[in-house]
Design a protein around this motif. Structure first.
Motif, short mmCIF file in Angstrom:
data_model
loop_
_atom_site.label_atom_id
_atom_site.label_comp_id
_atom_site.label_asym_id
_atom_site.label_seq_id
_atom_site.Cartn_x
_atom_site.Cartn_y
_atom_site.Cartn_z
N PHE A 44 42.53 34.76 38.34
CA PHE A 44 42.73 36.32 37.80
C PHE A 44 41.87 36.45 36.39
CE2 PHE A 44 47.03 36.47 40.05
CZ PHE A 44 46.65 37.28 41.08
N LEU A 62 53.34 40.40 39.86
CA LEU A 62 52.67 39.80 40.92
C LEU A 62 53.33 38.81 41.96
CD1 LEU A 62 49.79 38.18 38.70
CD2 LEU A 62 49.59 40.36 39.77
N LEU A 86 48.57 36.46 31.10
CA LEU A 86 48.82 36.02 32.55
C LEU A 86 49.91 35.07 32.42
CD1 LEU A 86 45.01 35.22 33.67
CD2 LEU A 86 46.19 37.45 33.72
N LYS A 121 49.41 39.04 45.52
CA LYS A 121 48.59 38.09 44.91
C LYS A 121 47.21 38.11 45.62
CE LYS A 121 51.53 35.02 42.71
NZ LYS A 121 51.78 33.55 42.41
N ARG A 179 46.11 31.61 37.72
CA ARG A 179 45.82 31.98 36.25
C ARG A 179 44.07 32.07 36.27
NH1 ARG A 179 49.84 28.67 34.32
NH2 ARG A 179 48.23 27.59 33.04
N LEU A 232 43.06 44.59 41.80
CA LEU A 232 43.48 44.31 40.54
C LEU A 232 43.04 44.74 39.33
CD1 LEU A 232 45.33 41.80 39.22
CD2 LEU A 232 43.15 40.51 39.17
#
Length: 231
Positions: free
Chosen positions: A27, A93, A16, A116, A24, A123
């Motif tokens: 995700f 992203l 990431l 995002k 981060r 995702l």
């Protein structure tokens, strides 16, 4: 920088790269919940993302564009140009689906992009698509993005490589630029999916493209297709 734990080697390895710690973390929490996905590193800038890619050899780098030290565009270019990282894919992203830097990233070698605020399942799906070697090309967004910026090119640059393509391969390239899958290309050209896949592979080889995302860029830049042609 955070590292994944043991057992990551059996999973799809991810890095990431985003300068926002909370992004981060968000995700990571989504991706690490999937058994076959493992976040093995985090980078807060593009230079660190490149270093991590070289040391960890991930399957996919999720790359933000606007980062300090080295932006995501240059980081993507360096990863794509490094022969040691041939199998590493970059998934861009971005906050906006019409971001001029995304076009540059696709041209530099990124395999696709996601906004995002995408839904968690989108995702996860996007990461899986890119990890297996396909380009993440959503026709409704990617064509609009490519068309917007490729449309600013007044005259198509010389494209001698296109001369190496057969007429059928040019048809395949146009179909790829339209965001069609191999199955859809097979239906359009009335051939088997295996034959369509072979044609796409030959086009990739002849044009020296990493994946379908670069084929889309090449098709527009060469004037083989133009904004608005594909609906």
């Amino acid at each position: 920088m955070n590292r994944g734990d043991g057992g990551a080697s059996a999973a799809t390895r991810l890095i990431l790269a985003d300068d926002q710690t909370l992004v981060r973390a968000g995700f990571r929490s989504i991706l690490d919940d999937e058994a076959e996905l493992s976040v093995v590193g985090e980078a807060g800038d593009g230079a660190e993302a490149v270093r991590l890619a070289r040391s960890e050899r991930p399957s996919v780098v999720l790359m933000d564009i606007r980062m300090p030290v080295l932006d995501g565009l240059e980081a993507t270019r360096r990863i794509a140009a490094d022969e040691r990282l041939h199998g590493v894919k970059v998934l861009i992203l971005t906050m906006f689906d019409l971001d001029e830097y995304v076009y540059g990233a696709l041209k530099a070698g990124a395999s696709g992009f996601l906004v995002k605020d995408t839904e968690p399942m989108e995702l996860i799906h996007g990461v899986r698509v890119v990890a297996r070697g396909d380009a993440l090309l959503a026709p409704s967004v990617t064509r609009r993005l490519i068309g917007e910026f490729a449309g600013r090119i007044k005259e198509p640059p010389p494209a001698p490589l296109l001369n190496s393509l057969t007429e059928r391969e040019r048809e395949v390239l146009v179909a790829v630029a339209a965001g069609l899958s191999n199955e859809e290309i097979a239906g359009r050209l009335v051939v088997s999916p295996a034959t369509a896949k072979t044609h796409v592979s030959r086009v990739l080889t002849k044009l020296g493209a990493r994946d379908r995302a670069q084929l889309v860029v090449l098709a527009y830049e060469a004037g083989l297709v133009k904004p608005g042609w594909l609906g």
